[in-house]
Design an enzyme around this catalytic site. Structure first.
Site, mmCIF file in Angstrom:
data_model
loop_
_atom_site.group_PDB
_atom_site.id
_atom_site.type_symbol
_atom_site.label_atom_id
_atom_site.label_comp_id
_atom_site.label_asym_id
_atom_site.label_seq_id
_atom_site.Cartn_x
_atom_site.Cartn_y
_atom_site.Cartn_z
ATOM 1 N N HIS A 1 5.626 0.379 -0.107
ATOM 2 C CA HIS A 1 5.600 1.706 0.113
ATOM 3 C C HIS A 1 6.801 1.777 1.223
ATOM 4 O O HIS A 1 7.081 2.449 2.226
ATOM 5 C CB HIS A 1 3.782 1.329 1.423
ATOM 6 N N ASP B 1 -0.232 -3.395 2.042
ATOM 7 C CA ASP B 1 -0.982 -3.149 0.655
ATOM 8 C C ASP B 1 0.285 -2.145 -0.369
ATOM 9 O O ASP B 1 0.633 -2.353 -0.479
ATOM 10 C CB ASP B 1 -1.768 -2.123 1.401
ATOM 11 N N GLU B 2 -0.750 -2.285 -1.406
ATOM 12 C CA GLU B 2 -0.182 -1.767 -2.453
ATOM 13 C C GLU B 2 0.819 -2.351 -3.188
ATOM 14 O O GLU B 2 1.999 -1.420 -3.297
ATOM 15 C CB GLU B 2 -0.612 -0.052 -2.416
ATOM 16 N N VAL B 3 0.950 -3.535 -3.293
ATOM 17 C CA VAL B 3 2.477 -3.574 -3.761
ATOM 18 C C VAL B 3 2.634 -3.788 -4.844
ATOM 19 O O VAL B 3 1.598 -4.245 -5.831
ATOM 20 C CB VAL B 3 2.659 -5.137 -3.895
#
Lengths: 683, 683
Positions: free
Chosen positions: A253, A316-318
């Site tokens: 992100h 998060d969400e790598v």
């Protein structure tokens, strides 16, 4: 605090207090732990005044001034702040001590409030406790037979969880300072105490860095908070007993960071600010020492700017595409025995944590952050659920729940209200482990909200979650919650939130000079579909306007909820005359509405609403006839019920990303007719 | 400017421009002197941009930024301000020169606006002219079939009068800075150019004086503007091409001055801030030299603070009780041969004028100020009427009209719209004399308005007066005015005015947690009675809350105006299906409304509305039946029409200071039935 017993008089009784034989619903939310009504009422007039009788300081004095201004707004009574004494003030604040200078996790927030015809008193150990009590006092005030008043009551109150937060994403849609401030006011009104500021994401880097100025210069489209503005927000929040926890989401992100500093990324640039929504590939390179040098400098600057001891690093969400395709990263991984993506991520987090520790900060991250080797004081914020949190708690980590509290999912308040941080796997925790669950945080991700709509997406539903975090676990009566939520939603407007303030002018914008009323009926009868519908309906980007009906309507329609109740009562024969009148007025208005909306057509904002509008009128006509059969006692023609049910059923799927909630009460009447027919009751 | 011909395409044609066969009403208000539609439309997207191609400066650049932000708010389209070039901007501003640094009476405000599918241009001699053109451009934007757009058009525009003002009384009810600023934004949106700031009156002295600090310290309840704030307002207004003319009303209306400086008064003190409304005795002593010493110092300070060359000294409503009962004043009057009160007042004004002249200021005063011996450059503001103004003009004095423009009188927009500064005695003036009538000013006296309601009392009606002051004298079509006024009223919200923003929450405050909808129906069907009703209904003071239905409802109901039209068309058989549907929906909703409102009862704000609410339901039931007879063709029973007319007639007088406007369309239908019966048309 152990002397409290959760005597849920208000919460369980729908917060109805009897006053002189007449019940007035009081919008106390979150419900206090203990509240006992007494006889009498305190008149609120233009002479209303507040005074401190114990400890006082600038923070308390400001809060007292704000309370006077708020009471004046809320009642419409002109009230000037005047220096009152404890002997003659309408409300006296007896505060024991300052408490922590900066709002602190676990600080004493207890208070007692006593209101009688003669006056009122708030007793609190700390200034923060006094702030909480003042919000309860404001909620008590309403119009009575002789003017505005607060009913006599004794309240004894404390929070269930010490961490009660709201996360606001200011990256995907920019949220100017005034949005932050007015939502801090609303947070304070329902006793929330953590503002989690999601400050950087692929779509924008929103804080001024003096050390790395290209972050905001190239990564924000000019929309960022200066450090002075950040300090102003922190002071504003502190004045309201709210901590400010910054989040800088890394290593994923991070596209917006790379516009100015492409050398931080795992693949060569150039990079551009991301304009669409999703999970993207740009990710920091965890294998290069200069990354940590950069982060060291960055954290040094930001940890000095934000006084809170907790610092959120996202995590998060790598997306590991860049890592997997980089020969140097892969070589590093082999060399250091970090075979899986999670291992590399874990390595990165340990390095980051060491840096934060140097600056005296405790690290928070989303579920994915939790990997072996993290310091035991790490706090996990869980979007995955209670099981993830319980597992962390068993390993000694503290956590806060956000699963089930995503405001952007556009679920009803009852959905969020039913989620408890200690439910599910949380029930299996022992006392010590359960104490590691610090509370919860609602999340307002901003893909589908703008300055204009964000308040109406946070509020009033957030207030139901605030109750979940503050009030006793047993406070679960949904009907009481909704009754109070509607009232609190209105009161929040006086606190500053634009809960409904923009609805009228958004509809007027759509109507473009034509009458707004038919659009209002359509909006009131509709609900925004859940986020999945929106995601699949349209390819949204940050350039797409959020100015359509779906952006105006609430996730839940208050009018339809009321009509649902009226229809249920009509079905059981217990509807009041007012409820029957409301059903008739609604059905007639709906039936006439489509033809009234037609002259508005010819613009793109209205054109897409044609099917929805036609359906509303059809539903109104069916409702009118169904009510007639139900009340008149006559039987509908053969097959009529089935036919109309089919017609209503076809209206179930969303249109223009909006669900026609009006179908519900009509369907309830049809079902009642069908039940009567099948049971032969009326024959 | 003499090349202009007032080709009233827009004004006369109800501002309807044909676009691709489909008419879209454009809310151009004030109507331009010349506007010619062309083919095509300019798309307004997130790429919208503005650039200057000629003279530019900080004032123009700020205005361009504001325009971009405004277009973004108005459309809901995310638009960032970006540095565009004249070659690629959506709107190009070709400005010839700066014009006066501070907005100046008679400065060039002309502009030409051209919009085509390819782009748009504003040509103006001065920056102020460019500002006016940008407001016209913003009014053109609305939703079209493919999104937001501005229609192709050529506009050639100039003001009729150079003095187009709004007076705001900030003394009787305090109006904080944000109220002033948002109303300056709205003023600019309709091309008004004078903000007349009524800063001192019996009920409060509202400006910081550093030389005489007891003025604000003791005379304002703490509600005053600091000198920095005054400078901020002046800069804010200047940026929008608006002059700021301060008024310090003397020698009457001065109680608040005397709280701190009783020695200025004509009778010994002590004095207290006045809390009620009316004309009061405290008056400056015109016979003592120290008065003029004081005023000299005061004017020295204030004329330096306010850059405008005009300075308003009020001078209205001098109560001479103190003068008549003071032996020393009477002795002075005899000694100086000033037998009448008017003579003393005239003497005072001459002294004041001499002081102002010393500081380079031109004096303005209300009608009463005009006495023999005043300097010929004096400007008279007339609340008495065109005759007073014409008489002054014949004597060589300039004047502005406020008679007929009192917003606080709660008259309909059509009433104000019909008043022309050059009507009546003004018609007899020759060219030179007529040129002395500089324009007009609407007055917002603040006895019955608060922060919460003041915008809704000024707007939208003020926009109709702005048209009177700007547009050609022949722009008098009331239907066109109302059609555009409704649209402009909505657009003004985006400019900043809280035209309707507070209505919903004021109703919610009254409902106190009960459904707001029945109250909304009641409010929409009602109109606030004219000010005389209010004055006699209640003893108002500054402590009395303005939080009742009368404060929510507008002086004119837009819904009822629409229903009036629908009823007239139904009576003549020319109603559209949408109009008939609107009548049916309204009548049904009204008929059901009283029973729905009943559960809201039990609070003082609702209790007084019972008769009104009952009447609305009765009117709805009558309307429904009348419409049935009219459309069905059947005849009502004998005597029914007369009976119902009597019933409606009894509803004519105001209740709770509110008039039930809903009676009008119902009465129109009854009259149509009566006409049909008497003419035997249907038999």
């Amino acid at each position: 605090m152990t002397t409290f017993r959760p005597v849920l008089i208000l919460a369980l009784a729908g917060a109805q207090l009897s006053r002189g034989g007449e019940a007035r619903l009081m919008p106390l939310m979150p419900a206090p732990w203990k509240a006992a009504a007494a006889d009498g009422r305190l008149a609120i007039t233009s002479g209303f005044s507040v005074a401190a009788s114990g400890y006082t300081d600038a923070r308390l004095e400001s809060a007292m001034r704000r309370l006077v201004a708020r009471v004046s707004r809320q009642t419409g009574i002109p009230i000037s702040f005047s220096k009152a004494t404890a002997a003659n003030a309408t409300l006296v604040i007896e505060c024991g001590q300052r408490g922590p200078e900066y709002p602190t996790l676990g600080e004493d927030e207890t208070y007692q409030l006593d209101v009688s015809a003669q006056g009122s008193t708030i007793k609190a150990v700390t200034v923060t406790g006094a702030l909480r009590g003042m919000e309860t006092f404001a909620q008590l005030i309403g119009p009575g037979a002789d003017g505005f008043e607060a009913p006599a009551i004794h309240v004894d109150d404390k929070p269930r969880f010490p961490w009660r937060g709201l996360m606001l994403d200011v990256s995907r849609h920019w949220m100017p300072l005034e949005v932050v401030e007015r939502n801090l006011d609303a947070m304070a009104a329902v006793k929330l105490n953590v503002f989690h500021w999601h400050l950087a994401d692929d779509q924008g880097f929103r804080v001024e860095s003096k050390r790395y100025p290209r972050l905001q210069e190239l990564g924000s489209d000019g929309h960022f908070y200066t450090q002075d503005e950040v300090r102003r927000v922190i002071a504003y929040a502190r004045g309201r007993g709210i901590r400010v926890v910054p989040e800088f989401d890394i290593p994923g992100h991070t596209t917006s960071w790379f516009v100015g500093y492409p050398e931080l990324a795992s693949a060569p640039g150039p990079y551009h600010i991301e304009r669409s929504w999703g999970i993207f590939q740009p990710t920091m390179d965890p294998t290069r020492e200069q990354i940590y040098t950069f982060l060291d400098g960055f954290f040094g600057e930001m940890t000095a700017l934000f006084p809170d001891p907790y610092f959120h690093i996202g995590g998060d969400e790598v997306d590991d595409t860049q890592w997997k395709t980089s020969p140097s990263i892969q070589a590093f991984a082999r060399e250091h025995n970090l075979p899986a993506t999670e291992d590399l991520h874990g390595y990165f987090n340990q390095r980051v944590q060491a840096l934060l520790k140097k600056y005296g900060k405790t690290m928070i991250g989303w579920d994915e952050t939790l990997r072996p080797g993290l310091a035991p004081d790490t706090v996990i914020q869980s979007w995955r659920g209670q099981a993830s949190l319980a597992s962390a708690a068993k390993s000694g980590y503290r956590g806060i729940l956000s699963f089930g509290y995503y405001l952007d999912h556009l679920r009803p308040a009852s959905f969020h209200y039913a989620v408890d941080p200690l439910d599910g796997a949380g029930r299996e925790l022992n006392g010590e482990q359960a104490a590691r669950i610090l509370g919860g945080e609602a999340c307002m991700w901003s893909e589908y909200v703008s300055v204009e709509t964000v308040d109406s997406r946070i509020w009033p539903r957030m207030a139901a979650m605030a109750e979940r975090f503050w009030s006793p676990r047993e406070t679960t009566d949904v009907r009481s919650m909704y009754a109070r939520l509607e009232m609190v939603g209105r009161l929040l407007e006086w606190a500053g939130a634009q809960v409904r303030a923009n609805q009228g002018r958004m509809l007027a914008r759509m109507a473009s000079g034509r009458p707004v009323e038919p659009l209002r009926f359509l909006a009131d009868a509709s609900e925004s579909a859940i986020i999945d519908v929106r995601r699949s309906a349209h390819k949204y980007t940050s350039d797409i306007p959020l100015n359509r009906l779906v952006d105006v309507v609430q996730p839940e329609s208050e009018s339809i909820r009321r009509l649902d109740q009226a229809a249920a009562n009509a079905a059981s024969g217990s509807a009041t005359p007012a409820e029957l009148a409301e059903l008739r007025a609604a059905f007639t208005s709906w039936a006439e509405n489509n033809i009234r909306l037609e002259p508005v057509a010819g613009n793109a904002l209205i054109e897409e609403l044609k099917p929805l509008s036609k359906n509303l009128s059809t539903a109104g006509a069916i409702g009118m006839r169904a009510l007639g059969y139900l009340k008149g006692g006559a039987e509908p023609p053969d097959g009529w019920i089935a036919q109309q049910s089919t017609t209503l059923g076809a209206m179930a799927s969303p249109s223009a990303e909006v669900t026609l909630a009006a179908v519900r009460p009509v369907k309830a009447l049809l079902d009642a007719l069908a039940h009567r027919a099948s049971s032969g009751l009326s024959r």
